[in-house]
Every structure is written in structure tokens, then in C-alpha cells.
Design a protein around this motif. Structure first.
Motif: not given
Length: 150
Positions: A33-38, A43-49
Motif C-alpha cells: 500500500l505504501m509503495a502504491a501510494e508513493a 505520478l500526480i507530481e508529474e501531472l502537475k508539471k
């Protein structure tokens, strides 16, 4: 210790072994779960760019997507789907269709809106941002659809 005691552990010992095994499974599950969340956060940080594409490259991509949809007899096409976290209000303004909802966009969804504003809207294309799922009754993912039918 008798021979029976060596062959057959006590119920207490078995419970202890079972509890340890269950704890190992729970720990492994938490690691996953922690690996999936990380991974999701990365991915979200990439999409914010921004994409980092030139204006010509963006237009070529839009043209390819639209022409493929037209060849398939469509009058609209979903061009992007993104998590609501890419909106500053998690999609609330989009869901309520409030004026100025586009100001809540960040990253790639904002860039797509700008491409539409600059190039597609003047040519008669329409754009729609819409909540497309409601996990737990709250806004979830958002789709971006481009249409060209009168």
C-alpha cells in the motif's frame, strides 16, 4: 517434554505462530500500500508539471486525436482523464459548474484548457470538463472531452 508434546504443539503455541504469520501478511500488505501510494504521489507530481512540448507538438497531438475520432464516426472524444487532486478545490467547482471553474485547474489539465482557448475554441470546438466517477459519494476523476458537432 514427552514425544506427544514434541510432535503436537500446544494450541497456545499454534495461536502464537498464526498471529506471527498474520502480522507478517499485514506488514507485507502495508508495504504494498505504501509503495502504491508513493507511486501515485509521484505520478500526480508529474501531472502537475507542464508537458514540456512546443505549441506545434501540442497541436499535432490534438489533430491526431480529433482526426482518429472523426474516422471512427465520432462527434466528440475524451482526450484526457485525471484525478481531482489536480484541481485546487478537488473538482468542486467543475462539479457545480461554477463560473471560473477553469481557474482551479493545474498542470496538464490547465495546459489542455489553454490549448483549447488559444487554438480550438476559435475554430468552433467545444470543451467539457466533467466529473466521471464518485467514489464514496465524492467527486473523483475528471474527464476532458472535445466536441465539434454543431
Amino acid at each position: 517434554m514427552s514425544n506427544d508434546e514434541q510432535l503436537l504443539p500446544s494450541a497456545k503455541d499454534i495461536r502464537k505462530q498464526a498471529a506471527l504469520k498474520e502480522a507478517e501478511k499485514a506488514e507485507e500488505h502495508m508495504r504494498h500500500l505504501m509503495a502504491a501510494e508513493a507511486e501515485k504521489q509521484a505520478l500526480i507530481e508529474e501531472l502537475k508539471k507542464p508537458w514540456g512540448l512546443s505549441e506545434d507538438e501540442k497541436l499535432k497531438r490534438a489533430t491526431v486525436i480529433i482526426q482518429r475520432a472523426v474516422r471512427n464516426g465520432l462527434h466528440e472524444v475524451q482526450i484526457y482523464r485525471f484525478p481531482n487532486i489536480l484541481c485546487t478545490d478537488r473538482g468542486r467547482a467543475i462539479n457545480q459548474m461554477e463560473p471560473g471553474w477553469e481557474k482551479t485547474l493545474t498542470g496538464i489539465p490547465k495546459e489542455i484548457f489553454q490549448i483549447w482557448t488559444d487554438y480550438l475554441k476559435p475554430r468552433g470546438y467545444r470543451i467539457r470538463y466533467q466529473i466521471i466517477d464518485f467514489p464514496g459519494g465524492v467527486p473523483g476523476d475528471i474527464s476532458i472531452t472535445i466536441s465539434w458537432d454543431g
